[in-house]
Design a protein around this motif. Sequence first.
Motif, PDB file in Angstrom:
ATOM      1  N   ILE A  69       0.884  -1.168   0.000  1.00 54.91           N
ATOM      2  CA  ILE A  69       0.000   0.000   0.000  1.00 54.91           C
ATOM      3  C   ILE A  69       0.918   1.213   0.000  1.00 54.91           C
ATOM      4  CG2 ILE A  69      -1.907   1.215   1.114  1.00 54.91           C
ATOM      5  CD1 ILE A  69      -2.519  -1.726   0.359  1.00 54.91           C
ATOM      6  N   PHE A  70       0.935   1.952  -1.108  1.00 54.97           N
ATOM      7  CA  PHE A  70       1.765   3.149  -1.202  1.00 54.97           C
ATOM      8  C   PHE A  70       0.890   4.368  -0.934  1.00 54.97           C
ATOM      9  CE2 PHE A  70       3.417   6.754  -3.650  1.00 54.97           C
ATOM     10  CZ  PHE A  70       4.654   6.891  -3.036  1.00 54.97           C
ATOM     11  N   VAL A  71       1.252   5.129   0.102  1.00 57.92           N
ATOM     12  CA  VAL A  71       0.460   6.297   0.485  1.00 57.92           C
ATOM     13  C   VAL A  71       1.006   7.525  -0.231  1.00 57.92           C
ATOM     14  CG1 VAL A  71      -0.361   7.712   2.388  1.00 57.92           C
ATOM     15  CG2 VAL A  71      -0.119   5.242   2.696  1.00 57.92           C
ATOM     16  N   SER A  72       0.198   8.032  -1.152  1.00 55.46           N
ATOM     17  CA  SER A  72       0.593   9.163  -1.973  1.00 55.46           C
ATOM     18  C   SER A  72      -0.147  10.419  -1.509  1.00 55.46           C
ATOM     19  CB  SER A  72       0.325   8.854  -3.454  1.00 55.46           C
ATOM     20  OG  SER A  72       0.915   9.817  -4.293  1.00 55.46           O
ATOM     21  N   ALA A  73      -0.221  11.414  -2.378  1.00 57.47           N
ATOM     22  CA  ALA A  73      -0.729  12.721  -1.972  1.00 57.47           C
ATOM     23  C   ALA A  73      -1.522  13.355  -3.103  1.00 57.47           C
ATOM     24  CB  ALA A  73       0.455  13.605  -1.588  1.00 57.47           C
ATOM     25  N   TYR A  74      -1.952  14.596  -2.889  1.00 61.56           N
ATOM     26  CA  TYR A  74      -2.640  15.364  -3.921  1.00 61.56           C
ATOM     27  C   TYR A  74      -1.632  15.769  -4.993  1.00 61.56           C
ATOM     28  CZ  TYR A  74      -5.318  18.963  -6.275  1.00 61.56           C
ATOM     29  OH  TYR A  74      -5.962  19.689  -7.234  1.00 61.56           O
TER      30      TYR A  74
ATOM     31  N   PRO B 185     -15.669  17.583  -9.197  1.00 59.87           N
ATOM     32  CA  PRO B 185     -14.586  17.008  -8.380  1.00 59.87           C
ATOM     33  C   PRO B 185     -13.512  16.349  -9.241  1.00 59.87           C
ATOM     34  CG  PRO B 185     -16.507  15.585  -8.314  1.00 59.87           C
ATOM     35  CD  PRO B 185     -16.924  16.819  -9.079  1.00 59.87           C
ATOM     36  N   ILE B 186     -12.376  16.059  -8.620  1.00 61.09           N
ATOM     37  CA  ILE B 186     -11.197  15.572  -9.333  1.00 61.09           C
ATOM     38  C   ILE B 186     -11.144  14.051  -9.249  1.00 61.09           C
ATOM     39  CG2 ILE B 186      -8.680  15.705  -9.462  1.00 61.09           C
ATOM     40  CD1 ILE B 186      -9.078  18.297  -7.601  1.00 61.09           C
ATOM     41  N   SER B 187     -11.175  13.392 -10.405  1.00 60.25           N
ATOM     42  CA  SER B 187     -11.096  11.932 -10.421  1.00 60.25           C
ATOM     43  C   SER B 187      -9.647  11.478 -10.571  1.00 60.25           C
ATOM     44  CB  SER B 187     -11.926  11.369 -11.578  1.00 60.25           C
ATOM     45  OG  SER B 187     -11.259  11.598 -12.816  1.00 60.25           O
ATOM     46  N   GLU B 188      -9.428  10.191 -10.402  1.00 61.49           N
ATOM     47  CA  GLU B 188      -8.086   9.626 -10.506  1.00 61.49           C
ATOM     48  C   GLU B 188      -7.495   9.775 -11.908  1.00 61.49           C
ATOM     49  OE1 GLU B 188     -10.113   7.488  -7.101  1.00 61.49           O
ATOM     50  OE2 GLU B 188     -10.676   8.164  -9.116  1.00 61.49           O
ATOM     51  N   SER B 189      -8.342   9.960 -12.907  1.00 65.47           N
ATOM     52  CA  SER B 189      -7.859  10.087 -14.283  1.00 65.47           C
ATOM     53  C   SER B 189      -7.461  11.517 -14.650  1.00 65.47           C
ATOM     54  CB  SER B 189      -8.931   9.592 -15.256  1.00 65.47           C
ATOM     55  OG  SER B 189     -10.106  10.378 -15.137  1.00 65.47           O
TER      56      SER B 189
ATOM     57  N   LYS C  54      -2.974  -6.853  -7.877  1.00 60.90           N
ATOM     58  CA  LYS C  54      -2.485  -6.222  -9.105  1.00 60.90           C
ATOM     59  C   LYS C  54      -2.209  -4.743  -8.850  1.00 60.90           C
ATOM     60  CE  LYS C  54      -4.451  -9.567 -12.338  1.00 60.90           C
ATOM     61  NZ  LYS C  54      -4.515 -10.634 -11.372  1.00 60.90           N
ATOM     62  N   PHE C  55      -2.714  -3.831  -9.699  1.00 57.18           N
ATOM     63  CA  PHE C  55      -2.458  -2.412  -9.503  1.00 57.18           C
ATOM     64  C   PHE C  55      -3.775  -1.657  -9.381  1.00 57.18           C
ATOM     65  CE2 PHE C  55      -1.766   1.958 -10.909  1.00 57.18           C
ATOM     66  CZ  PHE C  55      -0.684   2.310 -10.120  1.00 57.18           C
ATOM     67  N   GLN C  56      -3.903  -0.900  -8.286  1.00 56.98           N
ATOM     68  CA  GLN C  56      -5.107  -0.112  -8.050  1.00 56.98           C
ATOM     69  C   GLN C  56      -4.707   1.265  -7.519  1.00 56.98           C
ATOM     70  OE1 GLN C  56      -8.386  -2.853  -6.262  1.00 56.98           O
ATOM     71  NE2 GLN C  56      -6.427  -3.697  -5.599  1.00 56.98           N
ATOM     72  N   LEU C  57      -5.564   2.258  -7.766  1.00 58.80           N
ATOM     73  CA  LEU C  57      -5.268   3.623  -7.345  1.00 58.80           C
ATOM     74  C   LEU C  57      -6.566   4.323  -6.959  1.00 58.80           C
ATOM     75  CD1 LEU C  57      -2.821   6.022  -9.147  1.00 58.80           C
ATOM     76  CD2 LEU C  57      -5.017   6.854  -8.301  1.00 58.80           C
TER      77      LEU C  57
ATOM     78  N   SER D   2       4.608  -2.954 -10.668  1.00 58.51           N
ATOM     79  CA  SER D   2       3.396  -3.754 -10.819  1.00 58.51           C
ATOM     80  C   SER D   2       3.308  -4.356 -12.218  1.00 58.51           C
ATOM     81  CB  SER D   2       2.165  -2.879 -10.547  1.00 58.51           C
ATOM     82  OG  SER D   2       0.994  -3.640 -10.672  1.00 58.51           O
ATOM     83  N   GLN D   3       3.665  -3.555 -13.224  1.00 61.07           N
ATOM     84  CA  GLN D   3       3.544  -4.010 -14.610  1.00 61.07           C
ATOM     85  C   GLN D   3       4.602  -5.030 -14.997  1.00 61.07           C
ATOM     86  OE1 GLN D   3       3.401  -0.804 -17.439  1.00 61.07           O
ATOM     87  NE2 GLN D   3       3.368  -2.157 -19.219  1.00 61.07           N
ATOM     88  N   TYR D   4       5.848  -4.780 -14.588  1.00 63.01           N
ATOM     89  CA  TYR D   4       6.948  -5.608 -15.094  1.00 63.01           C
ATOM     90  C   TYR D   4       7.429  -6.672 -14.103  1.00 63.01           C
ATOM     91  CZ  TYR D   4       7.093  -2.438 -19.023  1.00 63.01           C
ATOM     92  OH  TYR D   4       6.753  -1.722 -20.136  1.00 63.01           O
ATOM     93  N   TYR D   5       7.114  -6.495 -12.827  1.00 62.03           N
ATOM     94  CA  TYR D   5       7.493  -7.512 -11.837  1.00 62.03           C
ATOM     95  C   TYR D   5       6.276  -8.219 -11.254  1.00 62.03           C
ATOM     96  CZ  TYR D   5      12.115  -5.290 -11.911  1.00 62.03           C
ATOM     97  OH  TYR D   5      13.336  -4.771 -12.304  1.00 62.03           O
ATOM     98  N   ASP D   6       5.085  -7.850 -11.756  1.00 59.17           N
ATOM     99  CA  ASP D   6       3.844  -8.504 -11.345  1.00 59.17           C
ATOM    100  C   ASP D   6       3.607  -8.377  -9.834  1.00 59.17           C
ATOM    101  OD1 ASP D   6       1.511  -9.814 -12.064  1.00 59.17           O
ATOM    102  OD2 ASP D   6       2.319 -11.786 -11.547  1.00 59.17           O
ATOM    103  N   GLN D   7       3.910  -7.202  -9.284  1.00 61.35           N
ATOM    104  CA  GLN D   7       3.687  -6.971  -7.855  1.00 61.35           C
ATOM    105  C   GLN D   7       2.294  -6.405  -7.610  1.00 61.35           C
ATOM    106  OE1 GLN D   7       8.060  -5.244  -7.428  1.00 61.35           O
ATOM    107  NE2 GLN D   7       7.082  -5.334  -5.421  1.00 61.35           N
ATOM    108  N   ASP D   8       1.718  -6.766  -6.458  1.00 63.08           N
ATOM    109  CA  ASP D   8       0.407  -6.252  -6.058  1.00 63.08           C
ATOM    110  C   ASP D   8       0.603  -4.950  -5.299  1.00 63.08           C
ATOM    111  OD1 ASP D   8      -0.995  -8.469  -7.110  1.00 63.08           O
ATOM    112  OD2 ASP D   8      -0.546  -9.637  -5.313  1.00 63.08           O
ATOM    113  N   ILE D   9       0.102  -3.855  -5.882  1.00 60.99           N
ATOM    114  CA  ILE D   9       0.336  -2.529  -5.307  1.00 60.99           C
ATOM    115  C   ILE D   9      -0.937  -1.697  -5.400  1.00 60.99           C
ATOM    116  CG2 ILE D   9       1.670  -0.384  -5.477  1.00 60.99           C
ATOM    117  CD1 ILE D   9       3.887  -2.063  -6.862  1.00 60.99           C
ATOM    118  N   THR D  10      -1.332  -1.103  -4.286  1.00 58.11           N
ATOM    119  CA  THR D  10      -2.425  -0.132  -4.267  1.00 58.11           C
ATOM    120  C   THR D  10      -1.870   1.223  -3.860  1.00 58.11           C
ATOM    121  OG1 THR D  10      -4.182  -1.737  -3.793  1.00 58.11           O
ATOM    122  CG2 THR D  10      -4.589   0.549  -3.142  1.00 58.11           C
TER     123      THR D  10
END
Length: 285
Positions: A95-100, A109-113, A206-209, A137-145
């Motif tokens: 779980i990677f905690v990111s920011a605005y 409102p602002i979507s993830e896209s 997989k990969f989620q955001l 996530s893409q090249y090492y097949d890691q599960d990351i949110t």
Amino acid sequence: MNKILITGSTGFIGKSLVDFLKSNGYDILEFPREKGDITQKEIWKSLEKVDFIVHLAARNFVPDSWKESSDFLESNVIGTSRMLEYAKENQSKVIFVSAYLYGKPEILPISESHPLVPNNPYALSKVLSEEVCKFHSQYYDQDITILRLFNVYGPGQRSSFLIPTIINQCLKNDKIEVLDLEPKRDYVYIEDVLNAILLSIKKVDKFQLYNIGSGTSFSVSEIIDQIQNICNSNLPIISSQVVRKNEIMDVIADISLAKKELHWVPKFDLVKGLEKTISSLRKFD
């Protein structure tokens, strides 16, 4: 029992998260700042294997990032890269905690896209860190949110941030002084953030955001009014009318994706969150 490594475990969110996850039955391995520099490979090699990592460790005070931009990039981007290498070797979910990271929004409102427009060196370091996460996530097949947190507040936050600054002035001073009354932000209470992290741990695959905010915005003036109402005060408000460099006038998170996929809904409105924050600060007076 699942073991979780929490980096930045003595920070504002980290301290609360350690207790919160322990109370939910998780075995916690803490990685506080005192343990060493997260950019150093040897530090990561010394850690035991875990099932999950919540990566909070980062330099994050935006004014400092303008003075020490290369230090922010090194600590945040290289530190994240080291963490991901450790996760890959140990098959740990992240779980990677990111920011605005959206800059001046094109639409609310602002979507993830929404396009990413980092407007300070701290935000730049987070954008680059997210790119490293996507690559792994893409090249090492890691599960990351990735969780993009909007303006988090609550007990234990550093006094230099807006809400504790206003509360402390309201409790201790004869007036409230701020730079600018107009900017609006999406404030999300820390307990709602902890719940979002918990739900992400249970679902990371997989990969989620996701955006993590409240879905509403309040101006500095409105924050002051709410705090004064709770404190039963009517102090004079003095604004120096200083507009910060690259100021953004309004921010609202689109949190529909987190609601739909994580089944996460913020439980604290602004008044409820401010009441708990003020109560906490009064205890330490």
